[in-house]
Design an enzyme around this catalytic site. Structure first.
Site, PDB file in Angstrom:
ATOM      1  N   ASP A 188     -71.368  53.062  37.042  1.00  0.00           N
ATOM      2  CA  ASP A 188     -72.048  53.353  38.426  1.00  0.00           C
ATOM      3  C   ASP A 188     -72.446  52.532  39.191  1.00  0.00           C
ATOM      4  OD1 ASP A 188     -73.956  55.143  40.124  1.00  0.00           O
ATOM      5  OD2 ASP A 188     -75.523  53.758  38.594  1.00  0.00           O
ATOM      6  N   ASP A 226     -74.525  51.960  42.633  1.00  0.00           N
ATOM      7  CA  ASP A 226     -76.541  51.077  42.686  1.00  0.00           C
ATOM      8  C   ASP A 226     -77.095  51.514  41.673  1.00  0.00           C
ATOM      9  OD1 ASP A 226     -75.722  51.964  45.689  1.00  0.00           O
ATOM     10  OD2 ASP A 226     -75.214  53.933  45.750  1.00  0.00           O
ATOM     11  N   ASP A 256     -77.983  53.011  35.265  1.00  0.00           N
ATOM     12  CA  ASP A 256     -79.068  52.622  34.389  1.00  0.00           C
ATOM     13  C   ASP A 256     -80.097  54.246  35.174  1.00  0.00           C
ATOM     14  OD1 ASP A 256     -80.193  52.772  38.228  1.00  0.00           O
ATOM     15  OD2 ASP A 256     -78.144  53.270  37.422  1.00  0.00           O
TER      16      ASP A 256
END
Length: 196
Positions: free
Chosen positions: A16, A18, A172
């Site tokens: 991922d 961001d 995250d």
């Protein structure tokens, strides 16, 4: 901090962007707040983090429906994007993830799998000077079903020519972990600096 990896002979790393490679979530939230304030739209920080990984267009549509607003999709997205670009220079890389990128670069292929636009992803990776390390970018608009559906990660594996079970995902957000698991991939949860 060294991020521990699960055991396995992985043939590709899928990241991922961001909150995983770039600690850009605070900048994204500020850009959202500034853009949405212009339309009188509320977007609590808890909801922003709960929706992490959702494509920008989905977020605007959901907020419109939730708050009975009629914000113009393209205008809000463009405004949020412009505000984010202004804030981006203050974002930093996430050291534990950057270490793995440095360590494995050249040995196995990398992909970014993001709910953000291609413009935002390339700007974020470019700001860190690592855009050229990624063989594939799968961004909003490159798939029909966003995370937590497995499609974004399966698309990246297909483009890299690596079986899903040989991919390791760095994520995250809960939606991203669900997506990776549904795709049959091992995943590493990247702690968000704000949780640290």
């Amino acid at each position: 901090m060294m991020l521990p990896l699960p055991a396995g002979d992985f043939k590709a790393y899928l990241f991922d962007c961001d909150g995983t490679i770039v600690d850009s979530m605070p900048q994204h939230y500020t850009a959202w707040r500034q853009a949405l304030d212009e339309w009188g739209c509320e977007f609590p920080e808890e909801l922003f983090y709960a929706w992490a990984g959702r494509p920008t267009a989905d977020i605007v549509a959901a907020l419109n429906e939730q708050q009975r607003l009629n914000m113009p999709l393209e205008a809000v997205i463009a405004r949020r994007e412009a505000l984010y670009q202004q804030l981006l220079p203050s974002a930093a890389g996430i050291p534990g993830v950057l270490h793995h990128i440095d360590d494995a670069h050249g040995r196995i292929p990398f992909a970014v799998v993001s709910g953000s636009t291609r413009e935002a992803v390339t700007a974020s990776l470019g700001a860190l000077g690592i855009l050229d390390r990624f063989d594939v970018l799968v961004c909003a608009g490159d798939y029909t079903r966003p995370k937590p559906d497995p499609e974004p990660f399966l698309r990246a594996a297909e483009l890299l020519g690596v079986p899903p079970e040989a991919c390791l995902v760095f994520e995250d957000a809960d939606l991203g972990i669900e997506s990776a698991t549904a795709a049959g991939m091992a995943a590493v949860r990247v702690p968000q600096p704000r949780q640290g």
